[in-house]
Design a protein around this motif. Structure first.
Motif, PDB file in Angstrom:
ATOM      1  N   SER A 182      -1.760  -0.568   9.951  1.00  0.00           N
ATOM      2  CA  SER A 182      -2.916  -1.286   9.335  1.00  0.00           C
ATOM      3  C   SER A 182      -2.743  -1.422   7.801  1.00  0.00           C
ATOM      4  O   SER A 182      -3.148  -2.528   7.281  1.00  0.00           O
ATOM      5  N   TYR A 183      -2.194  -0.559   7.060  1.00  0.00           N
ATOM      6  CA  TYR A 183      -2.063  -0.618   5.462  1.00  0.00           C
ATOM      7  C   TYR A 183      -0.953  -1.682   5.241  1.00  0.00           C
ATOM      8  O   TYR A 183      -0.998  -2.380   4.345  1.00  0.00           O
ATOM      9  N   ALA A 184       0.059  -1.800   6.002  1.00  0.00           N
ATOM     10  CA  ALA A 184       1.160  -2.794   5.852  1.00  0.00           C
ATOM     11  C   ALA A 184       0.564  -4.257   6.053  1.00  0.00           C
ATOM     12  O   ALA A 184       0.705  -5.161   5.328  1.00  0.00           O
ATOM     13  N   ILE A 185      -0.479  -4.407   7.194  1.00  0.00           N
ATOM     14  CA  ILE A 185      -0.916  -5.659   7.395  1.00  0.00           C
ATOM     15  C   ILE A 185      -1.925  -6.114   6.268  1.00  0.00           C
ATOM     16  O   ILE A 185      -1.947  -6.981   5.645  1.00  0.00           O
ATOM     17  N   ASN A 186      -2.963  -5.067   5.769  1.00  0.00           N
ATOM     18  CA  ASN A 186      -3.653  -5.348   4.635  1.00  0.00           C
ATOM     19  C   ASN A 186      -2.902  -5.975   3.269  1.00  0.00           C
ATOM     20  O   ASN A 186      -3.105  -6.812   2.855  1.00  0.00           O
TER      21      ASN A 186
ATOM     22  N   TYR B  93       7.499 -16.229  13.856  1.00  0.00           N
ATOM     23  CA  TYR B  93       6.752 -14.831  14.363  1.00  0.00           C
ATOM     24  C   TYR B  93       7.466 -13.756  13.371  1.00  0.00           C
ATOM     25  O   TYR B  93       8.780 -13.695  13.553  1.00  0.00           O
ATOM     26  N   ASP B  94       6.802 -12.962  13.087  1.00  0.00           N
ATOM     27  CA  ASP B  94       7.390 -11.768  12.126  1.00  0.00           C
ATOM     28  C   ASP B  94       7.046 -10.509  12.894  1.00  0.00           C
ATOM     29  O   ASP B  94       5.807  -9.903  12.580  1.00  0.00           O
ATOM     30  N   LEU B  95       7.828  -9.796  13.743  1.00  0.00           N
ATOM     31  CA  LEU B  95       7.552  -8.817  14.324  1.00  0.00           C
ATOM     32  C   LEU B  95       8.004  -7.512  13.524  1.00  0.00           C
ATOM     33  O   LEU B  95       8.939  -7.674  12.875  1.00  0.00           O
ATOM     34  N   TYR B  96       7.129  -6.526  13.379  1.00  0.00           N
ATOM     35  CA  TYR B  96       7.219  -5.470  12.689  1.00  0.00           C
ATOM     36  C   TYR B  96       7.404  -5.800  11.262  1.00  0.00           C
ATOM     37  O   TYR B  96       8.077  -5.598  10.343  1.00  0.00           O
ATOM     38  N   CYS B  97       6.097  -6.847  10.724  1.00  0.00           N
ATOM     39  CA  CYS B  97       6.715  -7.501   9.653  1.00  0.00           C
ATOM     40  C   CYS B  97       6.272  -6.662   8.167  1.00  0.00           C
ATOM     41  O   CYS B  97       6.582  -7.070   7.275  1.00  0.00           O
ATOM     42  N   GLY B  98       5.757  -5.520   8.402  1.00  0.00           N
ATOM     43  CA  GLY B  98       5.513  -4.563   7.279  1.00  0.00           C
ATOM     44  C   GLY B  98       4.597  -5.563   6.172  1.00  0.00           C
ATOM     45  O   GLY B  98       3.453  -6.023   6.735  1.00  0.00           O
ATOM     46  N   VAL B  99       5.021  -5.546   4.876  1.00  0.00           N
ATOM     47  CA  VAL B  99       4.070  -6.056   4.016  1.00  0.00           C
ATOM     48  C   VAL B  99       4.413  -7.607   4.002  1.00  0.00           C
ATOM     49  O   VAL B  99       3.878  -8.465   2.950  1.00  0.00           O
ATOM     50  N   GLY B 100       5.076  -8.198   4.826  1.00  0.00           N
ATOM     51  CA  GLY B 100       5.470  -9.650   4.808  1.00  0.00           C
ATOM     52  C   GLY B 100       6.750 -10.265   4.009  1.00  0.00           C
ATOM     53  O   GLY B 100       6.931 -11.323   3.698  1.00  0.00           O
TER      54      GLY B 100
ATOM     55  N   HIS C  28       0.705  -1.341   0.069  1.00  0.00           N
ATOM     56  CA  HIS C  28      -0.179  -0.064   0.240  1.00  0.00           C
ATOM     57  C   HIS C  28       1.011   1.337  -0.253  1.00  0.00           C
ATOM     58  O   HIS C  28       1.947   1.263   0.475  1.00  0.00           O
ATOM     59  N   TYR C  29       0.541   2.401  -0.648  1.00  0.00           N
ATOM     60  CA  TYR C  29       1.257   3.436  -0.875  1.00  0.00           C
ATOM     61  C   TYR C  29       1.476   3.894   0.763  1.00  0.00           C
ATOM     62  O   TYR C  29       2.503   4.784   1.118  1.00  0.00           O
ATOM     63  N   GLN C  30       0.726   3.664   1.682  1.00  0.00           N
ATOM     64  CA  GLN C  30       1.028   4.268   3.046  1.00  0.00           C
ATOM     65  C   GLN C  30       1.801   3.050   3.785  1.00  0.00           C
ATOM     66  O   GLN C  30       2.208   3.466   5.100  1.00  0.00           O
ATOM     67  N   ALA C  31       2.360   1.958   3.325  1.00  0.00           N
ATOM     68  CA  ALA C  31       3.175   1.067   4.020  1.00  0.00           C
ATOM     69  C   ALA C  31       4.598   1.160   3.494  1.00  0.00           C
ATOM     70  O   ALA C  31       4.890   1.839   2.361  1.00  0.00           O
ATOM     71  N   PHE C  32       5.472   0.823   4.540  1.00  0.00           N
ATOM     72  CA  PHE C  32       6.805   1.174   3.900  1.00  0.00           C
ATOM     73  C   PHE C  32       7.489  -0.279   3.232  1.00  0.00           C
ATOM     74  O   PHE C  32       6.918  -1.378   3.215  1.00  0.00           O
TER      75      PHE C  32
END
Length: 353
Positions: A234-238, A207-214, A175-179
């Protein structure tokens, strides 16, 4: 001497300084400096993201990593050619239509191994009553490789909200608001290192902490492994959920939650792998303490800050973890930041590795 000759020398000095700082830290965390050599980056076209300010029609500024704020054309050498073309056309359209649709600046984000860009326009909130719909549509039509436009002050998005990357042969969305990682030259390199090393470990879940976009867990872990990813964005999680679906990772789950809240309630298997990729300031001491209480067998710690490397990895080593490998990549030329990938194992887990 040409400017690029000067840049080359400046980059060599910058890399030497980072190497010196890294080698000063390594003995403190129990690792030999002889085992680590920083993987350099090309010192041109090394960024996929940048910001520009529009002061007047004749004054549009960008950021040169060596000189600071400069006329925008002098800052384009840090981007791949497709981003340069998009920036030039964006600036020309902003200047041409500035009276009708005033824009104070913009951020551009490019895709990894895909000629696609996204624009985020800075428009004053005082202009929120003015429609920029026609201008956004004009940008989408005229700017090469442009997939989407966002105007945060008006809460409007035009075109696609997600940027499509291709990494290690797979398509990933952000997402454009995700790193997303900004260096197009080294990403595949250090992901390949992670992929090789984690495949030698005997773990059942990760377990992936601070996972961003995976990015790390979805691309580097074997497909049969169970993944639980956590990130506050939440944008990164989506994005991560979409990526898991697109990659057919049925046992990958991603949640928007603070790391300390998740750590306080989870009950991991003892033979788990933990991927930790914290923000630049690193993990808070409470997070490290909680992680140690869970006694994971393996920890993969990814950091873009030498200060964080020293602070967080030292705490883990002091409490019984041993460094198996450490790689360093100059993701951020001309800056004090350095990407490191540190794989650690708990003392009693040696025989299981």
């Amino acid at each position: 001497m040409s400017y690029y000759d000067e840049l080359s020398r400046h980059y060599e000095r910058s890399l030497a300084e980072k190497t010196k700082k890294l080698h000063q830290i390594l003995p403190a965390i129990g690792y030999s400096a002889d085992k680590v050599k920083i993987r350099p980056s090309p010192f041109q076209e090394f960024r996929l993201r940048g910001k520009f300010k529009v002061y007047t029609s004749g004054k549009v500024m960008g950021t040169d990593p060596v000189k600071g704020e400069v006329p925008y054309t002098q800052a384009l050498w840090i981007f791949p050619s497709f981003i340069c073309q998009a920036v030039r056309r964006t600036v020309s359209l902003i200047i041409l239509h500035r009276r009708e649709w005033p824009v104070d600046g913009f951020e551009i984000k490019g895709a990894h191994q895909n000629k696609e860009v996204f624009l985020i326009l800075a428009v004053k909130k005082s202009r929120r009553g003015k429609s920029y719909d026609a201008f956004a549509q004009l940008l989408l039509k005229e700017v090469p490789c442009l997939a989407g436009v966002a105007i945060p002050s008006q809460k409007r998005v035009y075109g696609a909200e997600y940027i499509s990357h291709f990494v290690l042969g797979e398509r990933l969305l952000s997402h454009y608001q995700a790193f997303f990682q900004v260096n197009p030259h080294l990403l595949s390199c250090f992901l390949s290192q992670i992929k090789r090393e984690v495949r030698t470990l005997n773990f059942q879940e990760a377990y992936d902490l601070y996972c961003g976009v995976g990015l790390f867990s979805l691309l580097c872990l074997p497909p049969e492994k169970r993944i639980i990813g956590i990130d506050l964005n939440s944008y990164a999680i989506n994005s991560a959920r979409l990526n898991a679906l697109n990659l057919s990772r049925a046992t990958a789950y991603f949640f928007s939650q603070r790391a300390e809240e998740f750590l306080a309630s989870c009950s991991p298997r003892p033979d788990s792998l933990w991927i930790i990729n914290p923000p630049r300031q690193g993990c808070e001491s409470k997070v490290i303490k909680q992680l140690l209480e869970l006694t994971p067998s393996w920890i993969l710690f990814v950091s873009c800050s030498l200060v964080t490397l020293k602070k967080n990895v030292f705490s883990l080593v002091k409490n019984g973890y041993e460094i198996m490998s450490l790689g360093a990549y100059d993701q951020f030329p001309f800056s004090p930041f350095l990407e490191t990938v540190t794989l650690m194992r708990r003392g009693e887990a040696k025989s299981a590795a």
